[in-house]
Write an enzyme that holds these catalytic residues in place. Structure first.
Site, PDB file in Angstrom:
ATOM      1  N   ASP A  50       0.840  -1.217   0.000  1.00 30.28           N
ATOM      2  CA  ASP A  50       0.000   0.000   0.000  1.00 30.28           C
ATOM      3  C   ASP A  50       0.870   1.260   0.000  1.00 30.28           C
ATOM      4  OD1 ASP A  50       0.731  -0.451   2.706  1.00 30.28           O
ATOM      5  OD2 ASP A  50      -1.226   0.146   3.512  1.00 30.28           O
TER       6      ASP A  50
ATOM      7  N   SER B  34      -6.545  -0.766  15.456  1.00 35.13           N
ATOM      8  CA  SER B  34      -6.211   0.664  15.503  1.00 35.13           C
ATOM      9  C   SER B  34      -6.952   1.443  14.422  1.00 35.13           C
ATOM     10  CB  SER B  34      -4.705   0.872  15.397  1.00 35.13           C
ATOM     11  OG  SER B  34      -4.180   0.155  14.319  1.00 35.13           O
TER      12      SER B  34
ATOM     13  N   ASP C  84      -5.478  -0.016   5.690  1.00 31.53           N
ATOM     14  CA  ASP C  84      -6.364  -0.427   6.786  1.00 31.53           C
ATOM     15  C   ASP C  84      -7.492   0.581   6.996  1.00 31.53           C
ATOM     16  OD1 ASP C  84      -4.401  -2.331   6.959  1.00 31.53           O
ATOM     17  OD2 ASP C  84      -3.478  -1.500   8.763  1.00 31.53           O
TER      18      ASP C  84
ATOM     19  N   LEU D 245      -5.440  -7.433  12.941  1.00 29.56           N
ATOM     20  CA  LEU D 245      -6.733  -7.260  12.269  1.00 29.56           C
ATOM     21  C   LEU D 245      -7.155  -5.788  12.283  1.00 29.56           C
ATOM     22  CD1 LEU D 245      -8.544 -10.452  13.664  1.00 29.56           C
ATOM     23  CD2 LEU D 245      -7.397 -10.165  11.464  1.00 29.56           C
TER      24      LEU D 245
END
Ligand code: GLA
Length: 372
Positions: free
Chosen positions: A33, A119, A163, A116
């Protein structure tokens, strides 16, 4: 007790807004990313909820249902102020650039430390709540950049944008094909159940100390490859062109970049395989992704390798580590009927190697952040 009642109990007032945001698993597209790649995560059904109300004294008070003894009160927001767990919420308010103060109650159900993205779930729930409460009118792309800035500059973790983006933009039933360069997205149907399959999430419960330094070091290697090759990003070079320029890079930098350029191709190949309902091919791509993360990018660890190897040995069609690595979770794609055997096999092999017992989850692709 509903979160609004807990909020009243904690702060003596009604909340003005309640929002939730999910964690994520990444099907494929790991550690690319921050190199402008495409990634293919989905939002999971575990969410973090926040209830927020304004305060008149300009201060920030944060409490968590999971940590009833630890109410945090902060006068002004400066990077790294507040206890570590509260920084994701405080940093988001800081990155939104809004005037305080707020009372914030967190009710987090995304497993912490499992890779997962608990945050991102916390950051995105706060961002969506305050965006709504103050009528800021920020788009999901803007909120993704803001929450990433919270984590980069307030918390101090140099994460990419995956994320937060999927926590905000994921949709039920779909994996999210995210272009990390411009944050454009495409919903990719991800219905493994209709093929008799299940995606098992294995939390290894391992957390290796390398996490922060190791992540930043990998990121720096990719930047070095880009600078040495004189390209804009690893997104802008094909696998063949990259291999042809091997001699220009030192061996470690070459391998890091090799992971990135091949992983970018694997994401696109996975999208093709899913479109053709070719889950065997998806499985092979997951396996190859793990090999690349373990050998070329070196972000795996013994617990993740054990989980992946055992899942495959017990019949999974593909398995790999997910997230930043050095611990956290792996995923395994397998026939639903094999899942109990795979779980037992991994638990047994972890026991035999003296690892902490693993935890297992499963989740269908779920809805992104929203006000409730
Ligand atoms: C962590 C980061 C993400 C991404 C992954 C690896 O989850 O927060 O930005 O880089 O690692 O793919």
């Amino acid at each position: 007790m509903p979160i609004s009642a807990k909020f009243f109990e904690t702060f003596g007032a009604e909340p003005e807004v309640i929002a939730q945001a999910p964690g994520r698993v990444n099907l494929i597209g790991e550690h690319i990313d921050y190199s402008d790649g495409f990634v293919l995560p989905f939002a999971i059904s575990d969410v973090t909820k926040v209830a927020i109300g304004r305060r008149s004294d300009g201060k920030f008070s944060i409490a968590s249902v999971q940590r009833p003894q630890h109410k945090v009160l902060v006068d002004t927001l400066t990077p790294k102020s507040g206890e570590t767990w509260a920084r994701y919420a405080l940093g988001t308010v800081w990155a939104l650039g809004v005037e305080g103060g707020f009372n914030i109650l967190i009710d987090g159900h995304v497993p912490v430390g499992a890779g997962l993205s608990s945050s991102a779930a916390l950051e995105c729930s706060v961002a969506v709540a305050i965006n709504h409460l103050l009528g800021l009118g920020k788009s999901l792309e803007e909120l993704a950049r803001i929450t990433q800035r919270a984590e980069n500059d307030y918390v101090g973790m140099p994460c990419g944008i995956m994320d937060q983006s999927v926590s905000l933009m994921g949709h039920k039933g779909f994996a999210l094909l995210l272009d990390c360069r411009d944050l454009s997205t495409r919903d990719i149907p991800f219905d493994v159940a209709s093929a008799g399959l299940e995606l098992l999430i294995i939390d290894t419960q391992a957390h290796h100390a390398l996490v922060d330094g190791g992540y930043a070091e990998r990121r720096a290697s990719c930047e070095k490859a880009v600078a040495t090759l004189g390209i804009t990003s690893l997104r802008d070079i094909s696998v063949d062109a990259y291999i042809a320029r091997k001699a220009e890079l030192d061996p470690v930098t070459y391998l890091r970049g090799y992971h990135a350029v091949t992983e970018m191709k694997r994401v696109i190949d996975t999208v093709d395989a899913l479109a053709a309902n070719d889950f065997e091919r998806v499985g092979r791509l997951l396996n190859e992704s793990h090999r690349s993360l373990r050998d070329d990018y070196t972000v795996s660890c013994p617990e993740l390798d054990e989980a992946v190897d055992t899942a495959r040995a017990m019949g999974a069609i593909g398995a790999r580590m997910v997230g930043g690595g050095f611990g956290g979770s792996a995923i395994a794609l397998a026939k639903s009927s094999l899942i109990p055997t795979i779980k037992e096999g991994i638990t047994a092999s972890f026991g035999a190697r003296g690892f902490k017992p693993p935890r297992f989850f499963t989740s269908l692709p779920s809805e992104g952040a929203h006000v409730i």
